[in-house]
Write an enzyme that holds these catalytic residues in place. Structure first.
Site, PDB file in Angstrom:
ATOM      1  N   HIS A  30      18.894  17.712  35.845  1.00  0.00           N
ATOM      2  CA  HIS A  30      18.181  18.992  36.180  1.00  0.00           C
ATOM      3  C   HIS A  30      17.657  19.571  34.921  1.00  0.00           C
ATOM      4  O   HIS A  30      16.557  20.448  35.000  1.00  0.00           O
ATOM      5  CB  HIS A  30      19.333  20.198  36.780  1.00  0.00           C
ATOM      6  CG  HIS A  30      18.808  21.422  36.929  1.00  0.00           C
ATOM      7  ND1 HIS A  30      17.804  21.618  37.817  1.00  0.00           N
ATOM      8  CD2 HIS A  30      18.845  22.570  36.422  1.00  0.00           C
ATOM      9  CE1 HIS A  30      17.509  23.103  37.878  1.00  0.00           C
ATOM     10  NE2 HIS A  30      18.156  23.583  37.014  1.00  0.00           N
TER      11      HIS A  30
ATOM     12  N   GLU B 113      14.030  14.419  42.318  1.00  0.00           N
ATOM     13  CA  GLU B 113      13.719  15.998  43.071  1.00  0.00           C
ATOM     14  C   GLU B 113      12.274  16.704  42.698  1.00  0.00           C
ATOM     15  O   GLU B 113      12.256  17.694  43.283  1.00  0.00           O
ATOM     16  CB  GLU B 113      15.100  16.946  42.641  1.00  0.00           C
ATOM     17  CG  GLU B 113      14.819  17.323  41.094  1.00  0.00           C
ATOM     18  CD  GLU B 113      15.445  18.679  40.902  1.00  0.00           C
ATOM     19  OE1 GLU B 113      15.727  19.341  41.954  1.00  0.00           O
ATOM     20  OE2 GLU B 113      15.032  19.213  39.637  1.00  0.00           O
ATOM     21  N   ASN B 114      11.853  16.059  41.506  1.00  0.00           N
ATOM     22  CA  ASN B 114      10.462  16.731  40.967  1.00  0.00           C
ATOM     23  C   ASN B 114       9.254  15.663  41.347  1.00  0.00           C
ATOM     24  O   ASN B 114       8.341  15.864  40.699  1.00  0.00           O
ATOM     25  CB  ASN B 114      10.497  16.924  39.747  1.00  0.00           C
ATOM     26  CG  ASN B 114      11.717  18.022  39.529  1.00  0.00           C
ATOM     27  OD1 ASN B 114      12.531  17.699  38.740  1.00  0.00           O
ATOM     28  ND2 ASN B 114      11.664  19.232  39.711  1.00  0.00           N
TER      29      ASN B 114
ATOM     30  N   HIS C 222      15.903  18.222  32.494  1.00  0.00           N
ATOM     31  CA  HIS C 222      14.875  17.480  31.896  1.00  0.00           C
ATOM     32  C   HIS C 222      14.788  17.465  30.295  1.00  0.00           C
ATOM     33  O   HIS C 222      13.815  16.855  29.932  1.00  0.00           O
ATOM     34  CB  HIS C 222      13.554  18.175  32.212  1.00  0.00           C
ATOM     35  CG  HIS C 222      13.251  18.252  33.901  1.00  0.00           C
ATOM     36  ND1 HIS C 222      12.263  18.666  34.337  1.00  0.00           N
ATOM     37  CD2 HIS C 222      14.048  18.193  34.978  1.00  0.00           C
ATOM     38  CE1 HIS C 222      12.019  18.610  35.611  1.00  0.00           C
ATOM     39  NE2 HIS C 222      13.478  18.444  36.005  1.00  0.00           N
TER      40      HIS C 222
ATOM     41  N   HIS D 232      15.856  21.158  44.398  1.00  0.00           N
ATOM     42  CA  HIS D 232      14.339  21.379  45.160  1.00  0.00           C
ATOM     43  C   HIS D 232      14.259  20.360  46.062  1.00  0.00           C
ATOM     44  O   HIS D 232      13.214  20.151  46.897  1.00  0.00           O
ATOM     45  CB  HIS D 232      13.182  20.787  44.167  1.00  0.00           C
ATOM     46  CG  HIS D 232      12.973  21.931  43.183  1.00  0.00           C
ATOM     47  ND1 HIS D 232      12.353  23.057  43.098  1.00  0.00           N
ATOM     48  CD2 HIS D 232      13.084  21.786  41.776  1.00  0.00           C
ATOM     49  CE1 HIS D 232      12.473  23.846  42.122  1.00  0.00           C
ATOM     50  NE2 HIS D 232      12.676  22.954  40.872  1.00  0.00           N
TER      51      HIS D 232
END
Ligand SMILES: [Fe+2]
Ligand SMILES: [Fe+2]
Length: 273
Positions: free
Chosen positions: A191, A50-51, A193, A79
């Site tokens: 999410h 997602e990143n 991290h 995201h």
């Protein structure tokens, strides 16, 4: 000596990597994942991406980069729709790149669930859910959502089931663990991290970890450049995020899922430079 123990007989070995953040994250996936799959005899690799594109979202180029590095399935999170062109990409690649399932059904492109099959016929359902505590946006109840999806899946016959629960609150991820224990093969949180040290097998046989952690550079603040992250905390003026420099580290788990019972029989933290 091999770093990980021999795969348990009758099981499917899964590697699941936490949120890939920008280029340092993508590079460590490219550098390590294929070799790691081979050396640990892993059958299936899932990566939260997602990143992956510039630290927020994913696009066709970064998704395909992660796939060609050895990821079989890519999951997303809050995201998911940030990047240009991703709607079209998710529509066309929903068999391996999935966004959270519990988003408004009628208006959300892509899919929140996909099926992966091993060469010898093991069926694995992979799903992506998002938590609602401290998370913005139109998110449907993940608990009712997973009940609905697991109900549909169970009528398809025996299979392994893996869920990425993308959520901020540790409590919500643990609640989902208790809610699905014995019904999911493996539930991983993403999410935040930051990798948690609680990888374990819950009493009903579901493998669980609160958060896989991040696949990216650890020189900054959860993957982002420190000076920008600090400016955002210390000043009200806008400061666009930049990716932290430095070599990425991959965080996640490695687990063996019993093909017959559908339960996790071994799980360990993964940290690879
Ligand atoms: Fe996220
Ligand atoms: Fe993330």
């Amino acid at each position: 000596m091999a770093k990980y123990p021999k795969k348990q007989s009758g099981s499917l070995r899964v590697i699941f990597l936490g949120d890939v953040v920008g280029r340092p994250g993508r590079e460590v996936v490219t550098r390590r994942l294929r070799e790691l799959k081979a050396s640990s005899s892993a059958d299936l690799a899932i990566v939260n991406g997602e990143n992956a594109a510039g630290g927020a979202g994913i696009d066709a180029g970064t998704a395909l980069e992660i796939k060609s590095a050895g990821a079989d399935v890519v999951t997303l999170g809050d995201h998911a729709f940030q990047r240009k062109g991703v709607v079209d990409f998710l529509q066309k690649n929903s068999d391996w790149c999935i966004r959270p399932y519990n988003l408004p059904e009628a208006t959300t492109p892509g899919k929140g669930h996909c099926v992966w099959r091993s060469k010898d016929g093991v069926i694995v359902h992979i799903m992506n859910f998002m938590g609602r505590v401290f998370m913005g946006g139109s998110i449907d109840c993940p608990f009712r959502g997973i009940d609905k999806l697991l109900g549909e899946i169970s009528s398809d016959g025996p299979a392994l089931t893996i869920c990425d629960m993308h959520a901020e609150a540790t409590s919500e991820k643990w609640a989902m663990g208790r809610h699905t224990d014995g019904r999911l093969s493996l539930l991983v949180g993403t999410h935040t991290h930051v990798q948690t040290s609680d990888a374990q097998i819950l009493p009903g046989g579901t493998g669980f970890i609160t958060d896989l952690g991040m696949t990216g550079s650890q020189t900054g603040v959860i993957g982002m450049d420190s000076s920008v992250a600090l400016r955002r905390f210390l000043s009200p003026t806008p400061a666009p995020y930049q990716i932290a420099e430095g070599e990425g580290i991959a965080h996640g788990i490695i687990a063996d899922l019993d093909r017959e019972s559908g339960k996790t029989v071994w799980i360990e933290l993964l940290r690879e430079e």
